[in-house]
Design a protein around this motif. Structure first.
Motif, PDB file in Angstrom:
ATOM      1  N   PRO A   4       0.831  -1.216   0.000  1.00 59.58           N
ATOM      2  CA  PRO A   4       0.000   0.000   0.000  1.00 59.58           C
ATOM      3  C   PRO A   4       0.857   1.255   0.000  1.00 59.58           C
ATOM      4  N   SER A   5       0.362   2.277  -0.649  1.00 55.46           N
ATOM      5  CA  SER A   5       1.092   3.546  -0.705  1.00 55.46           C
ATOM      6  C   SER A   5       1.033   4.245   0.645  1.00 55.46           C
ATOM      7  N   TRP A   6       1.930   5.209   0.808  1.00 56.48           N
ATOM      8  CA  TRP A   6       1.999   5.946   2.071  1.00 56.48           C
ATOM      9  C   TRP A   6       0.720   6.766   2.257  1.00 56.48           C
ATOM     10  N   PRO A   7       0.105   6.742   3.442  1.00 58.57           N
ATOM     11  CA  PRO A   7      -1.146   7.499   3.643  1.00 58.57           C
ATOM     12  C   PRO A   7      -0.941   8.985   3.359  1.00 58.57           C
ATOM     13  N   ALA A   8      -1.889   9.567   2.642  1.00 54.58           N
ATOM     14  CA  ALA A   8      -1.762  10.978   2.260  1.00 54.58           C
ATOM     15  C   ALA A   8      -1.842  11.901   3.464  1.00 54.58           C
ATOM     16  N   TRP A   9      -2.516  11.481   4.516  1.00 58.28           N
ATOM     17  CA  TRP A   9      -2.700  12.344   5.681  1.00 58.28           C
ATOM     18  C   TRP A   9      -1.558  12.235   6.680  1.00 58.28           C
ATOM     19  N   LEU A  10      -0.618  11.324   6.449  1.00 59.29           N
ATOM     20  CA  LEU A  10       0.473  11.095   7.402  1.00 59.29           C
ATOM     21  C   LEU A  10       1.779  11.605   6.816  1.00 59.29           C
ATOM     22  N   TYR A  12       5.710  12.045   5.874  1.00 58.79           N
ATOM     23  CA  TYR A  12       6.773  11.073   5.633  1.00 58.79           C
ATOM     24  C   TYR A  12       7.707  11.011   6.852  1.00 58.79           C
ATOM     25  N   TYR A 162       3.839  18.286   9.807  1.00 62.19           N
ATOM     26  CA  TYR A 162       2.914  18.575   8.712  1.00 62.19           C
ATOM     27  C   TYR A 162       3.379  19.776   7.895  1.00 62.19           C
ATOM     28  N   GLN A 165       6.043  18.513   5.717  1.00 58.85           N
ATOM     29  CA  GLN A 165       5.443  17.724   4.652  1.00 58.85           C
ATOM     30  C   GLN A 165       4.875  18.628   3.563  1.00 58.85           C
TER      31      GLN A 165
END
Length: 289
Positions: A4-10, A12, A162, A165
């Motif tokens: 699964p791809s990295w969650p957009a809300w979390l 890196y 954030y 990010q």
């Protein structure tokens, strides 16, 4: 199995790491000067912490880029190190200056410290020093201060992660736009591709012999000169259309494809732009409009 791809809300991991180091570097600098003496101001300490964070992150950026360059020179040429070599190349080739990393740290630490401190001080009010001595609640005041110092770095870590990010996303988006813009400026358009493909299929008769045959026909002659294929002409003519140069074309292609007129701007090679009607060798290739 698809990963699964990295969650957009979390954010890196690198954004979280930067936020953690920034927050605890800032709060530890302020906490080292606590408690203040009577009449002392906290403002110089906070300003010093902001400057310290900026210098620290500039130094970190220099260390990481220098370390990546050093590892690249000593890393063995093995397939197992390809992924590591790719990451190191990305770090070492970063064009971001060291001072800009420090400036980002200064701005992010300023925003997060003001925002988080306002929220924490509003949620957890502590009695002033004078009230604490009057009401014999000095221990409560110290406990509240310790809770604040525990919550502020946590809040700053989350908020700054954030923000880092967002900075990473903005830089990637800007780089993608620049790459797309450069590709659009160099890649031929569909119209140009059609023109170039049509140009390759066109015969190249000698226009002088064609004109001689036309003159003979106009004079009533029945024998025509054989039309030989002309020697390949170098395509070094450019036409100025829609605010940009199109080409290169041969002189014949200027007539058959571009339909140049006497007012069309043309140039040969890297020469100056001029009207096609001012170029004597293009006179017979002009389209009358």
């Amino acid at each position: 199995m698809k990963i699964p791809s990295w969650p957009a809300w979390l954010p890196y991991p690198i954004s979280c790491l930067k936020g953690f180091v920034l927050s605890y570097a800032f709060t530890s600098t302020v906490k080292a000067q606590f408690p203040l003496q009577t009449g002392d101001s906290l403002v110089p300490i906070v300003i010093g912490a902001w400057i310290w964070v900026a210098l620290l992150f500039s130094f970190f950026h220099w260390v990481f880029t220098s370390g990546a360059n050093l590892l690249l020179t000593h890393l063995p040429q093995k397939p197992s190190f390809d992924n590591l070599r790719q990451h190191l190349t990305t770090w070492s080739s970063s064009k971001k200056p060291h001072w800009k990393e420090g400036l980002n740290a200064f701005i992010i630490s300023f925003v997060t410290s003001i925002l988080v401190s306002f929220v924490v001080f509003s949620v957890i009010p502590a009695p002033s020093r004078l009230d604490a001595y009057k009401n014999n609640s000095y221990e409560l005041r110290q406990a509240m201060i310790q809770v604040r110092f525990a919550l502020i770095p946590i809040g700053m870590t989350i908020t700054s992660a954030y923000l880092y990010q967002y900075d990473l996303w903005a830089r990637r988006r800007r780089a993608a736009k620049q790459e797309k813009r450069s590709q659009n400026s160099t890649a031929p358009t569909a119209k140009q591709k059609r023109r170039s493909s049509a140009a390759t299929n066109l015969p190249a008769p000698n226009p002088i012999e064609q004109e001689l045959n036309q003159l003979s026909a106009d004079a009533g002659a029945t024998r025509m000169r054989p039309v030989r294929q002309a020697a390949p002409e170098v395509a070094n003519w450019y036409v100025f259309r829609s605010g940009k140069a199109e080409g290169p074309y041969t002189a014949l292609q200027l007539w058959e494809i571009q339909k140049i007129t006497a007012r069309t701007k043309v140039r040969r090679g890297e020469g100056d732009w001029q009207r096609a009607g001012e170029v004597s060798e293009l006179t017979k290739y002009l389209t009358q409009q």
